[in-house]
Design an enzyme around this catalytic site. Sequence first.
Site, PDB file in Angstrom:
ATOM      1  N   LEU A 169       0.823  -1.221   0.000  1.00 29.79           N
ATOM      2  CA  LEU A 169       0.000   0.000   0.000  1.00 29.79           C
ATOM      3  C   LEU A 169       0.847   1.257   0.000  1.00 29.79           C
ATOM      4  CD1 LEU A 169      -2.671  -1.041   2.658  1.00 29.79           C
ATOM      5  CD2 LEU A 169      -3.029  -0.801   0.196  1.00 29.79           C
ATOM      6  N   GLY A 170       2.027   1.137   0.540  1.00 31.27           N
ATOM      7  CA  GLY A 170       2.876   2.321   0.583  1.00 31.27           C
ATOM      8  C   GLY A 170       4.121   2.057   1.390  1.00 31.27           C
ATOM      9  N   HIS A 171       4.997   3.010   1.337  1.00 30.01           N
ATOM     10  CA  HIS A 171       6.283   2.845   1.984  1.00 30.01           C
ATOM     11  C   HIS A 171       6.629   4.159   2.659  1.00 30.01           C
ATOM     12  CE1 HIS A 171      10.119   0.858   2.452  1.00 30.01           C
ATOM     13  NE2 HIS A 171      10.691   2.017   2.183  1.00 30.01           N
ATOM     14  N   GLY A 172       6.937   4.120   3.927  1.00 31.14           N
ATOM     15  CA  GLY A 172       7.281   5.349   4.635  1.00 31.14           C
ATOM     16  C   GLY A 172       8.715   5.303   5.097  1.00 31.14           C
ATOM     17  N   GLY A 225       9.700   4.560   8.128  1.00 26.61           N
ATOM     18  CA  GLY A 225       9.930   3.447   9.050  1.00 26.61           C
ATOM     19  C   GLY A 225       9.834   2.094   8.394  1.00 26.61           C
ATOM     20  N   GLY A 226       8.862   1.899   7.555  1.00 26.87           N
ATOM     21  CA  GLY A 226       8.653   0.555   7.014  1.00 26.87           C
ATOM     22  C   GLY A 226       7.717   0.538   5.829  1.00 26.87           C
ATOM     23  N   THR A 227       7.167  -0.646   5.580  1.00 23.76           N
ATOM     24  CA  THR A 227       6.299  -0.832   4.415  1.00 23.76           C
ATOM     25  C   THR A 227       4.942  -1.317   4.878  1.00 23.76           C
ATOM     26  OG1 THR A 227       8.302  -1.513   3.278  1.00 23.76           O
ATOM     27  CG2 THR A 227       6.239  -1.962   2.157  1.00 23.76           C
ATOM     28  N   LYS A 285       1.767  -3.173   8.812  1.00 24.76           N
ATOM     29  CA  LYS A 285       2.968  -2.361   8.654  1.00 24.76           C
ATOM     30  C   LYS A 285       4.161  -3.176   9.137  1.00 24.76           C
ATOM     31  CE  LYS A 285       4.524   2.295   9.450  1.00 24.76           C
ATOM     32  NZ  LYS A 285       4.033   3.607   9.756  1.00 24.76           N
ATOM     33  N   ASP A 312       2.745  12.663  15.192  1.00 19.31           N
ATOM     34  CA  ASP A 312       3.036  12.522  13.756  1.00 19.31           C
ATOM     35  C   ASP A 312       1.787  12.823  12.915  1.00 19.31           C
ATOM     36  OD1 ASP A 312       4.707  12.115  11.646  1.00 19.31           O
ATOM     37  OD2 ASP A 312       4.700   9.928  11.758  1.00 19.31           O
TER      38      ASP A 312
HETATM   39  P1  ATP Z   1       6.170   8.045   7.526  1.00 17.57           P
HETATM   40  O1  ATP Z   1       6.907   6.771   7.545  1.00 17.57           O
HETATM   41  O2  ATP Z   1       7.072   9.221   7.443  1.00 17.57           O
HETATM   42  O3  ATP Z   1       5.214   8.138   8.661  1.00 17.57           O
HETATM   43  P2  ATP Z   1       3.952   7.459   5.742  1.00 17.57           P
HETATM   44  O4  ATP Z   1       2.877   7.730   6.751  1.00 17.57           O
HETATM   45  O5  ATP Z   1       3.655   7.877   4.341  1.00 17.57           O
HETATM   46  O6  ATP Z   1       5.300   8.129   6.163  1.00 17.57           O
HETATM   47  P3  ATP Z   1       3.610   4.657   6.287  1.00 17.57           P
HETATM   48  O7  ATP Z   1       3.028   4.952   7.622  1.00 17.57           O
HETATM   49  O8  ATP Z   1       4.596   3.556   6.194  1.00 17.57           O
HETATM   50  O9  ATP Z   1       4.323   5.942   5.706  1.00 17.57           O
HETATM   51  O10 ATP Z   1       2.416   4.384   5.296  1.00 17.57           O
HETATM   52  C1  ATP Z   1       2.616   4.188   3.943  1.00 17.57           C
HETATM   53  C2  ATP Z   1       1.289   4.312   3.205  1.00 17.57           C
HETATM   54  O11 ATP Z   1       0.498   3.168   3.455  1.00 17.57           O
HETATM   55  C3  ATP Z   1       0.428   5.481   3.637  1.00 17.57           C
HETATM   56  O12 ATP Z   1       0.790   6.644   2.972  1.00 17.57           O
HETATM   57  C4  ATP Z   1      -0.956   5.018   3.304  1.00 17.57           C
HETATM   58  O13 ATP Z   1      -1.269   5.399   1.992  1.00 17.57           O
HETATM   59  C5  ATP Z   1      -0.880   3.504   3.397  1.00 17.57           C
HETATM   60  N1  ATP Z   1      -1.547   3.023   4.643  1.00 17.57           N
HETATM   61  C6  ATP Z   1      -1.035   3.019   5.880  1.00 17.57           C
HETATM   62  N2  ATP Z   1      -1.904   2.482   6.765  1.00 17.57           N
HETATM   63  C7  ATP Z   1      -3.015   2.133   6.043  1.00 17.57           C
HETATM   64  C8  ATP Z   1      -4.285   1.528   6.376  1.00 17.57           C
HETATM   65  N3  ATP Z   1      -4.581   1.189   7.632  1.00 17.57           N
HETATM   66  N4  ATP Z   1      -5.174   1.341   5.383  1.00 17.57           N
HETATM   67  C9  ATP Z   1      -4.875   1.689   4.123  1.00 17.57           C
HETATM   68  N5  ATP Z   1      -3.720   2.264   3.744  1.00 17.57           N
HETATM   69  C10 ATP Z   1      -2.786   2.481   4.684  1.00 17.57           C
HETATM   70 MG    MG Z   2       2.069   6.637   8.305  1.00 15.84          MG
END
Ligand code: ATP
Ligand code: MG
Length: 415
Positions: free
Chosen positions: A156-159, A161-163, A179, A267
């Site tokens: 779904l995405g990568h931040g 901290g993790g994926t 996550k 955050d």
């Molecule tokens: P950071 O790591 O700096 O907090 P971030 O919030 O973009 O950045 P993640 O928390 O790893 O990174 O989330 C990555 C992506 O995954 C998000 O941007 C979101 O689009 C998707 N995501 C996270 N949690 C959910 C969820 N519960 N349901 C659907 N999509 C999600």
């Molecule tokens: Mg996030």
Amino acid sequence: MLILDLTKRCTMDTEAIVIRIKTPSGDMDSSVDCPSLLNFNDLLLAIRDVMPEATVTAFEYEDEVGDRITVRSDEELNAMLSYYCNTMNEQRMNGLLPDPLQIFPRGTDRRMSEIFTSVQLCCVTSSSLKKSSAELKRILTNGQINAQDIHYQEQLGHGNGGTVYKAYHLLGKRVLAVKVIPLDITVELQKQIMSELEILYKCDSPYIITFFSAFFVENRISICTEFMDGGSLDVYKRIPEHVLGRIAVAVVKGLTYLWSLKILHRDVKPSNMLVNTRGQVKLCDFGVSTQLVNSIAKTYVGTNAYMAPERISGEQYGIHADVWSVGISFMEPLQLLQCIVDEDPPVLPVSQFTEKFVHFITQCMRRQPKERPAPNNLMDHSFIIQYNDGNAEVVSMWVCRCLEERRAQQAQGHV
Ligand code: ATP
Ligand code: MG
């Protein structure tokens, strides 16, 4: 209207359902493989096992208008299952994932409410909540999530901290967001993180993402939460103010709830605000575990554009730092529009945003933390009051339309 048709057989006979036992110290989800075999006494035993301190004699569920209906017999249990079955079918027909069947334990005497209070006060940990006897195991398949029961789907995405992955929990039969964060830390630290995360079981708000479970496998922690089919706000382009208003109300309510539990979010940003096609808006990724935040911080690169000035300069900070981040998160579309306005005034009038909205953001982003609105003032702000009408339909329609547009673009190969 409540539809109870006891004669009609439904998918219940063949399909597992998830029962969520609501207790004062958190929820316990259990998957029932064969609901048609369930009887009142068995379920009562299961509840007593989860809440051994209480004298539970009955339980309640909520009908579609939120009225509580008491269940004290097999007949009433059947009525509840039949009602739930109809609701579940309706949700499916609307393309939604069914909600778990929520039940609220009840006692006949005053002891129950006393226990409820004392349990809350001494904050029973989730591990005691999840303890299950042989009897409980016989009746219910515990909804605890193990690594081998998770079937990973797309990323779904990568931040930083993790994926985050969309995943399916085979036992609980529900979609999750998992996550996965790689962490090279000692077993002691792992234990500390797990115990710090326990407070998440206590979080019970429609504006906070539901936490299901967390576990370590080798040097990775997996955190399983509710999946939001609309994703996070950062991927949406222009959000119209009447939609943004309702989103802001949910964000303020979510933060007020966290603050009431003495949790700072730490955050707040668009990627941590999630939406779904039901029009719900929920916050995720709040820093309940200092140890987890510290461990991730060691590998963190870059700056956080949403951080309040007092945090950036290393001063002490509190609730007001979250308020700043709310302001800057919602300022993004405003700024974007402002740029377009500056370049081409006739196309987009400045009056696109109301005075109330601009005032709300300006107040949240006052340099001096104390000058920013406190929780009560946030709820009392005219912008929030205006949109605090519980109209989830507005957000729901907007999310559905955006997803539709995205799908159409993908089909044309634009994205
Ligand atoms: P950071 O790591 O700096 O907090 P971030 O919030 O973009 O950045 P993640 O928390 O790893 O990174 O989330 C990555 C992506 O995954 C998000 O941007 C979101 O689009 C998707 N995501 C996270 N949690 C959910 C969820 N519960 N349901 C659907 N999509 C999600
Ligand atoms: Mg996030």
